[in-house]
Design a protein around this motif. Structure first.
Motif, PDB file in Angstrom:
ATOM      1  N   PHE A   1      -1.176  -4.678  12.489  1.00 30.93           N
ATOM      2  CA  PHE A   1      -1.333  -4.568  13.770  1.00 30.93           C
ATOM      3  C   PHE A   1      -1.453  -2.545  13.929  1.00 30.93           C
ATOM      4  O   PHE A   1      -1.702  -2.065  14.477  1.00 30.93           O
ATOM      5  N   ARG A   2       0.117  -2.675  12.725  1.00 30.22           N
ATOM      6  CA  ARG A   2       0.378  -0.826  12.530  1.00 30.22           C
ATOM      7  C   ARG A   2      -1.516   0.671  12.085  1.00 30.22           C
ATOM      8  O   ARG A   2      -1.340   1.043  13.185  1.00 30.22           O
ATOM      9  N   VAL A   3      -2.080  -0.732  11.129  1.00 33.69           N
ATOM     10  CA  VAL A   3      -2.750  -0.089  10.698  1.00 33.69           C
ATOM     11  C   VAL A   3      -3.773   0.071  11.914  1.00 33.69           C
ATOM     12  O   VAL A   3      -4.595   0.997  12.140  1.00 33.69           O
ATOM     13  N   GLN A   4      -4.116  -0.728  12.717  1.00 35.22           N
ATOM     14  CA  GLN A   4      -4.973  -1.090  13.936  1.00 35.22           C
ATOM     15  C   GLN A   4      -5.081  -0.190  14.118  1.00 35.22           C
ATOM     16  O   GLN A   4      -5.625   0.540  15.324  1.00 35.22           O
ATOM     17  N   LYS A   5      -4.043   0.292  15.435  1.00 33.98           N
ATOM     18  CA  LYS A   5      -3.037   1.612  16.002  1.00 33.98           C
ATOM     19  C   LYS A   5      -3.615   3.004  15.119  1.00 33.98           C
ATOM     20  O   LYS A   5      -2.868   3.806  15.556  1.00 33.98           O
ATOM     21  N   GLY A   6      -3.183   2.833  13.876  1.00 33.93           N
ATOM     22  CA  GLY A   6      -4.033   4.390  12.981  1.00 33.93           C
ATOM     23  C   GLY A   6      -2.961   4.724  12.969  1.00 33.93           C
ATOM     24  O   GLY A   6      -2.645   6.283  12.415  1.00 33.93           O
ATOM     25  N   ASP A   7      -1.506   3.741  12.747  1.00 36.89           N
ATOM     26  CA  ASP A   7      -0.346   4.920  11.283  1.00 36.89           C
ATOM     27  C   ASP A   7      -0.481   4.945  10.360  1.00 36.89           C
ATOM     28  O   ASP A   7      -1.237   4.302   9.659  1.00 36.89           O
ATOM     29  N   PRO A   8      -0.453   6.525   9.991  1.00 33.88           N
ATOM     30  CA  PRO A   8      -0.220   6.432   8.213  1.00 33.88           C
ATOM     31  C   PRO A   8       0.587   5.658   7.828  1.00 33.88           C
ATOM     32  O   PRO A   8       1.595   5.374   8.055  1.00 33.88           O
ATOM     33  N   ALA A   9       0.048   5.777   5.885  1.00 35.66           N
ATOM     34  CA  ALA A   9       0.924   4.841   5.779  1.00 35.66           C
ATOM     35  C   ALA A   9       2.524   4.947   5.905  1.00 35.66           C
ATOM     36  O   ALA A   9       3.939   4.466   5.437  1.00 35.66           O
ATOM     37  N   GLY A  10       3.287   6.243   5.465  1.00 33.72           N
ATOM     38  CA  GLY A  10       4.438   6.450   5.907  1.00 33.72           C
ATOM     39  C   GLY A  10       5.724   5.874   7.177  1.00 33.72           C
ATOM     40  O   GLY A  10       6.671   5.782   7.038  1.00 33.72           O
TER      41      GLY A  10
ATOM     42  N   ILE B   1       4.437   2.914   8.573  1.00 41.59           N
ATOM     43  CA  ILE B   1       4.526   1.473   8.275  1.00 41.59           C
ATOM     44  C   ILE B   1       5.609   1.582   7.262  1.00 41.59           C
ATOM     45  O   ILE B   1       6.236   0.235   7.528  1.00 41.59           O
ATOM     46  N   VAL B   2       5.941   2.302   6.692  1.00 41.87           N
ATOM     47  CA  VAL B   2       7.227   1.837   5.281  1.00 41.87           C
ATOM     48  C   VAL B   2       8.076   1.921   6.938  1.00 41.87           C
ATOM     49  O   VAL B   2       9.209   0.894   6.287  1.00 41.87           O
ATOM     50  N   SER B   3       8.524   3.044   7.388  1.00 40.20           N
ATOM     51  CA  SER B   3       9.486   2.950   8.755  1.00 40.20           C
ATOM     52  C   SER B   3       9.472   1.701   9.271  1.00 40.20           C
ATOM     53  O   SER B   3      10.591   0.626   9.789  1.00 40.20           O
ATOM     54  N   TRP B   4       8.755   1.148  10.176  1.00 43.11           N
ATOM     55  CA  TRP B   4       8.189   0.386  10.474  1.00 43.11           C
ATOM     56  C   TRP B   4       8.859  -0.838   9.295  1.00 43.11           C
ATOM     57  O   TRP B   4       9.602  -2.205  10.503  1.00 43.11           O
ATOM     58  N   VAL B   5       8.389  -1.419   7.920  1.00 42.11           N
ATOM     59  CA  VAL B   5       9.039  -2.194   7.607  1.00 42.11           C
ATOM     60  C   VAL B   5      10.272  -2.421   7.143  1.00 42.11           C
ATOM     61  O   VAL B   5      10.911  -3.396   7.456  1.00 42.11           O
ATOM     62  N   THR B   6      10.860  -0.969   7.480  1.00 42.37           N
ATOM     63  CA  THR B   6      12.376  -1.160   7.103  1.00 42.37           C
ATOM     64  C   THR B   6      13.380  -1.836   8.104  1.00 42.37           C
ATOM     65  O   THR B   6      14.088  -2.330   8.140  1.00 42.37           O
ATOM     66  N   GLY B   7      12.718  -1.026   9.497  1.00 48.07           N
ATOM     67  CA  GLY B   7      13.140  -1.203  11.376  1.00 48.07           C
ATOM     68  C   GLY B   7      13.029  -3.135  11.254  1.00 48.07           C
ATOM     69  O   GLY B   7      13.930  -3.852  12.076  1.00 48.07           O
ATOM     70  N   LEU B   8      11.807  -3.890  10.896  1.00 47.34           N
ATOM     71  CA  LEU B   8      11.662  -5.176  10.463  1.00 47.34           C
ATOM     72  C   LEU B   8      13.060  -5.426   9.896  1.00 47.34           C
ATOM     73  O   LEU B   8      13.484  -6.773  10.508  1.00 47.34           O
ATOM     74  N   SER B   9      12.785  -5.219   8.639  1.00 48.07           N
ATOM     75  CA  SER B   9      14.059  -6.047   7.486  1.00 48.07           C
ATOM     76  C   SER B   9      15.533  -5.984   8.178  1.00 48.07           C
ATOM     77  O   SER B   9      16.476  -6.494   8.585  1.00 48.07           O
ATOM     78  N   ILE B  10      15.808  -4.482   8.987  1.00 48.19           N
ATOM     79  CA  ILE B  10      16.646  -4.418   9.728  1.00 48.19           C
ATOM     80  C   ILE B  10      17.322  -5.778  11.214  1.00 48.19           C
ATOM     81  O   ILE B  10      18.065  -6.341  11.046  1.00 48.19           O
ATOM     82  N   VAL B  11      16.094  -5.316  11.362  1.00 51.81           N
ATOM     83  CA  VAL B  11      16.363  -6.158  12.683  1.00 51.81           C
ATOM     84  C   VAL B  11      15.735  -7.484  12.043  1.00 51.81           C
ATOM     85  O   VAL B  11      17.388  -8.965  12.823  1.00 51.81           O
ATOM     86  N   MET B  12      15.733  -8.362  11.177  1.00 52.29           N
ATOM     87  CA  MET B  12      15.820  -9.512  10.454  1.00 52.29           C
ATOM     88  C   MET B  12      17.096  -9.678   9.553  1.00 52.29           C
ATOM     89  O   MET B  12      18.119 -11.616  10.061  1.00 52.29           O
ATOM     90  N   PHE B  13      18.071  -9.055   9.544  1.00 53.06           N
ATOM     91  CA  PHE B  13      18.920  -9.682   9.214  1.00 53.06           C
ATOM     92  C   PHE B  13      20.288  -9.081   9.916  1.00 53.06           C
ATOM     93  O   PHE B  13      21.530  -9.880   9.791  1.00 53.06           O
ATOM     94  N   LEU B  14      20.458  -8.725  11.155  1.00 52.73           N
ATOM     95  CA  LEU B  14      21.339  -8.513  12.112  1.00 52.73           C
ATOM     96  C   LEU B  14      20.715 -10.537  12.678  1.00 52.73           C
ATOM     97  O   LEU B  14      22.044 -10.194  12.961  1.00 52.73           O
TER      98      LEU B  14
ATOM     99  N   LEU C   1      -3.311 -12.613   2.367  1.00 55.03           N
ATOM    100  CA  LEU C   1      -3.032 -12.482   4.213  1.00 55.03           C
ATOM    101  C   LEU C   1      -3.501 -11.271   4.453  1.00 55.03           C
ATOM    102  O   LEU C   1      -4.324 -10.677   5.173  1.00 55.03           O
ATOM    103  N   TYR C   2      -3.367 -10.091   3.798  1.00 60.67           N
ATOM    104  CA  TYR C   2      -3.139  -8.680   3.494  1.00 60.67           C
ATOM    105  C   TYR C   2      -4.851  -8.264   3.402  1.00 60.67           C
ATOM    106  O   TYR C   2      -5.364  -7.246   3.858  1.00 60.67           O
ATOM    107  N   PHE C   3      -5.766  -8.648   3.144  1.00 55.26           N
ATOM    108  CA  PHE C   3      -6.796  -8.342   2.368  1.00 55.26           C
ATOM    109  C   PHE C   3      -7.894  -9.066   4.071  1.00 55.26           C
ATOM    110  O   PHE C   3      -8.835  -8.206   4.054  1.00 55.26           O
ATOM    111  N   VAL C   4      -6.931 -10.328   3.988  1.00 63.36           N
ATOM    112  CA  VAL C   4      -8.289 -10.609   5.636  1.00 63.36           C
ATOM    113  C   VAL C   4      -7.674  -9.683   6.656  1.00 63.36           C
ATOM    114  O   VAL C   4      -8.650  -9.453   7.404  1.00 63.36           O
ATOM    115  N   GLY C   5      -6.594 -10.032   7.128  1.00 65.92           N
ATOM    116  CA  GLY C   5      -6.536  -8.353   8.058  1.00 65.92           C
ATOM    117  C   GLY C   5      -7.107  -7.073   8.370  1.00 65.92           C
ATOM    118  O   GLY C   5      -6.993  -6.514   8.762  1.00 65.92           O
ATOM    119  N   LEU C   6      -6.779  -6.491   7.336  1.00 65.55           N
ATOM    120  CA  LEU C   6      -7.584  -4.813   6.257  1.00 65.55           C
ATOM    121  C   LEU C   6      -8.578  -5.151   6.744  1.00 65.55           C
ATOM    122  O   LEU C   6      -9.459  -4.278   6.930  1.00 65.55           O
TER     123      LEU C   6
END
Length: 301
Positions: free
Chosen positions: A95-104, A106-119, A47-52
């Protein structure tokens, strides 16, 4: 298949193939062997390969194919888990890669997603008057048949969501990073990977950590439960920030990259180096340790 052959194939066909391949990897039976673990671990890689390679529209097509096949093979409830843990983070990262975010970042975006899902899951279970600890206990009992694990269950069960989230976050990042390298190697993107700016990180995760500690100090069981797990999850971007600080200090020695590898391995296998690195990450937004040590190094030279 060579790069030229991949380019000649319709991206929609490749997206369908990627979705099928992803579903088959996710449906591979788990028998706790290294092969089955690796296959399921990299279920999101197609999926990542297709999206990227071809963007969000092809990724959505591949995701729908994968979800449909996975639903037929594992059922609706398992399919919801697949959507939340595999498809949604893939959408976010691409989506964030297409927006031009650096990899670092994106780490925060995924961490934020995990916190939101947990809550979100915690609040839903609490609203339905479901005892979260009973749910965790029943889940943990699947892996705690041996007596040596049963003695540990009461100590770590409350941290199980945070520990599981850390493992899940790392899995998402490993799959995305590997896919990005494959896409670059296949020359299906104009963006090289990694770039120097990929080391940039969102700072101020120390605020999230401090808020988590305040929840723990309330001594309200539900708030303490949320605080402990949020603190664990927030340590991922904080730890990476601390590694940058540690590298800035190590640059005064010969072969700083070699010493950095030693520090990372020590942080994995020992507790105290990891704690020190996290402390560096917490102090960096306020004290700007990297700038100070870099300035001192230039002054000495």
């Amino acid at each position: 298949m060579s790069t030229e052959r991949i380019r000649r194939v319709d991206p929609a066909v490749l997206a369908v193939c990627g979705g099928v391949f992803s579903a088959l990897l996710a449906l591979f039976p788990l028998n706790f062997s290294i092969i089955s673990f690796l296959l399921t671990y990299f279920a999101a890689l197609p999926l990542y390969f297709v999206g990227l390679s071809w963007g969000l529209s092809r990724l959505i097509l591949a995701g729908l194919i994968a979800i449909g096949i996975f639903t037929m093979g594992a059922g609706i409830h398992a399919s919801l888990v697949f959507i939340l843990t595999t498809f949604v983070p893939t959408l976010l990262i691409v989506f964030r890669v297409q927006k031009g975010d650096p990899a670092g970042y994106i780490v925060s975006w995924v961490t934020g997603l995990s916190i939101v899902m947990f809550l979100g899951v915690t609040f839903i279970l609490s609203a339905q008057s479901i005892n979260i600890m009973d749910v965790l206990q029943s889940w943990f009992s699947l892996f705690a048949d041996e007596s040596k694990f049963k003695g540990m269950s009461n100590q770590i069960i409350i941290l199980l969501p945070g520990l599981s989230s850390i493992s899940w976050i790392m899995m998402c990042l490993v799959n995305a990073s590997l896919a990005a390298r494959l896409v670059v190697r296949a020359q299906l993107t104009q963006r090289p990977y990694p770039l120097p700016e990929d080391t940039q990180l969102y700072e101020h995760w120390d605020i999230v950590l401090a808020f988590s500690l305040l929840l723990i100090l309330t001594e309200v069981p539900l708030f303490a439960f949320m605080g402990k797990n949020m603190a664990l999850m927030s340590c991922i971007p904080i730890f990476l920030g601390g590694l940058k600080v540690a590298y800035a200090w190590l640059e005064q020695f010969d072969n700083p990259k070699l010493w950095m590898i030693v520090v990372v391995f020590m942080s994995i296998f020992l507790v105290w180096p990891g704690i020190i690195i996290v402390m560096f990450g917490v102090l960096e937004p306020t004290l700007h340790l990297r700038q100070r040590w870099t300035a001192n190094k230039k002054f000495d030279e």
